[in-house]
Design an enzyme around this catalytic site. Structure first.
Site, PDB file in Angstrom:
ATOM      1  N   GLU A  57      -2.871   5.043   7.110  1.00 50.17           N
ATOM      2  CA  GLU A  57      -3.507   3.623   6.812  1.00 50.17           C
ATOM      3  C   GLU A  57      -3.256   2.581   7.613  1.00 50.17           C
ATOM      4  O   GLU A  57      -3.924   1.826   7.906  1.00 50.17           O
ATOM      5  CB  GLU A  57      -3.317   3.556   5.190  1.00 50.17           C
ATOM      6  CG  GLU A  57      -4.084   4.436   4.329  1.00 50.17           C
ATOM      7  CD  GLU A  57      -3.787   4.227   2.722  1.00 50.17           C
ATOM      8  OE1 GLU A  57      -4.480   4.549   1.877  1.00 50.17           O
ATOM      9  OE2 GLU A  57      -2.594   3.420   2.634  1.00 50.17           O
ATOM     10  N   LYS A 117       0.829  -1.254  -0.090  1.00 53.91           N
ATOM     11  CA  LYS A 117       0.091  -0.213   0.098  1.00 53.91           C
ATOM     12  C   LYS A 117       0.829   1.359   0.097  1.00 53.91           C
ATOM     13  O   LYS A 117       2.062   1.157   0.308  1.00 53.91           O
ATOM     14  CB  LYS A 117      -0.797   0.012   1.236  1.00 53.91           C
ATOM     15  CG  LYS A 117      -2.070  -1.017   1.199  1.00 53.91           C
ATOM     16  CD  LYS A 117      -2.927  -0.832   2.276  1.00 53.91           C
ATOM     17  CE  LYS A 117      -3.558   0.482   2.373  1.00 53.91           C
ATOM     18  NZ  LYS A 117      -4.131   1.201   1.407  1.00 53.91           N
TER      19      LYS A 117
HETATM   20  C1  5RP Z   1      -3.012   4.971  -0.827  1.00 59.83           C
HETATM   21  C2  5RP Z   1      -3.290   3.498  -1.174  1.00 59.83           C
HETATM   22  C3  5RP Z   1      -4.273   3.008  -2.005  1.00 59.83           C
HETATM   23  O1  5RP Z   1      -5.307   2.396  -1.129  1.00 59.83           O
HETATM   24  C4  5RP Z   1      -3.646   2.335  -2.979  1.00 59.83           C
HETATM   25  O2  5RP Z   1      -2.846   3.313  -3.743  1.00 59.83           O
HETATM   26  C5  5RP Z   1      -4.864   1.879  -3.961  1.00 59.83           C
HETATM   27  O3  5RP Z   1      -5.386   2.869  -4.755  1.00 59.83           O
HETATM   28  P1  5RP Z   1      -6.323   2.725  -5.574  1.00 59.83           P
HETATM   29  O4  5RP Z   1      -7.629   2.197  -5.174  1.00 59.83           O
HETATM   30  O5  5RP Z   1      -6.652   4.352  -6.219  1.00 59.83           O
HETATM   31  O6  5RP Z   1      -6.058   1.980  -6.861  1.00 59.83           O
HETATM   32  O7  5RP Z   1      -2.440   2.601  -0.433  1.00 59.83           O
HETATM   33  O8  5RP Z   1      -1.780   5.102   0.187  1.00 59.83           O
END
Ligand code: 5RP
Length: 232
Positions: free
Chosen positions: A105, A96
């Site tokens: 997160e 992530k």
């Molecule tokens: C943000 C994250 C997001 O959950 C990850 O990048 C996925 O993003 P998306 O749903 O736009 O594909 O970790 O820090």
């Protein structure tokens, strides 16, 4: 476009985990956005929940949609967190941080009774590592930290990692909600994600990394006509 439908279907399926009275961690990114929108619709219909946003971006979104929010410092229990991922493997290990929100997160997901990951099918992988692994570092000494991150990745068995500081407008390093920089570490393959996570956590200057190990228990992968739920 197919991915957008898959994201939306995964987010819709995550609503099955929502119950009246819950405090819910609200993830960041385009998939989590669908979830916040579904949640807002149910709230308008009488659902009583409160959200804990994992980024300023999600805070603004939730606010604009009328989702009641609670300050993270005022929360003693988070029942559920629903968030996206950049990669998810078959042990529910995640990369992530594509949206630079990995620190908040991880704090919120780790403190939750349950983390539900919502993803489109492109995020499911055999082995983590194709998506560059985000590592959040303090601005002070970040070039030194980057060298130590390189050493840690090599020690964890990553072949020839390539590390770049994430930049934005004017080629300046982007600054996270926590005031830090992000190193994007191109690994190709991460042969041992738990070992990599442990070694990265040991590097002074690393605030947090984007490997989520043993945090997610449920993964929902969207498809064009629904979603599949995997429990771990
Ligand atoms: C943000 C994250 C997001 O959950 C990850 O990048 C996925 O993003 P998306 O749903 O736009 O594909 O970790 O820090």
């Amino acid at each position: 476009m197919a991915n957008e439908i898959e994201k939306e279907n995964a987010a819709a399926a995550a609503m099955d985990y929502v119950e009246d009275g819950m405090t819910i961690g609200l993830g960041t990114g385009s998939t989590a956005k669908f979830f916040v929108e579904y949640l807002a619709e149910e709230i308008a219909d009488g659902l009583v929940v409160r959200g804990v946003p994992t980024s300023e971006q999600t805070r603004r979104l939730a606010d604009s949609l009328g989702v009641p929010l609670v300050d993270v410092e005022q929360v003693d229990r988070i029942h559920l967190t629903v968030d996206g991922a950049d990669e998810v493997d078959q042990q529910a290990q995640l990369i992530k941080g594509g949206g630079a929100a990995l620190l908040r997160e991880k704090i919120i997901a780790n403190a939750s009774d349950l983390m539900v990951v919502i993803a489109d099918s492109s995020k499911s992988v055999e082995t983590l590592g194709k998506f560059p692994l985000p590592v959040e570092v303090t601005p002070f000494g970040y070039t030194i930290t980057a060298k130590k991150v390189y050493d840690a990745l090599c020690k964890a068995g990553v072949l020839k990692p390539m590390i770049k500081v994430r930049t934005g407008p004017g080629h300046k390093p982007i600054v996270t909600d926590g005031g830090n920089f992000i190193l994007d570490c191109q690994c190709g393959i991460i042969p041992d994600a738990p070992m990599t996570a442990a070694l990265l956590s040991n590097v002074p200057g690393v605030v947090e990394h984007g490997l989520f190990i043993d945090i997610a228990r449920t993964v929902i992968v969207g498809s064009e006509d629904g979603a599949t739920v995997f429990e771990y």
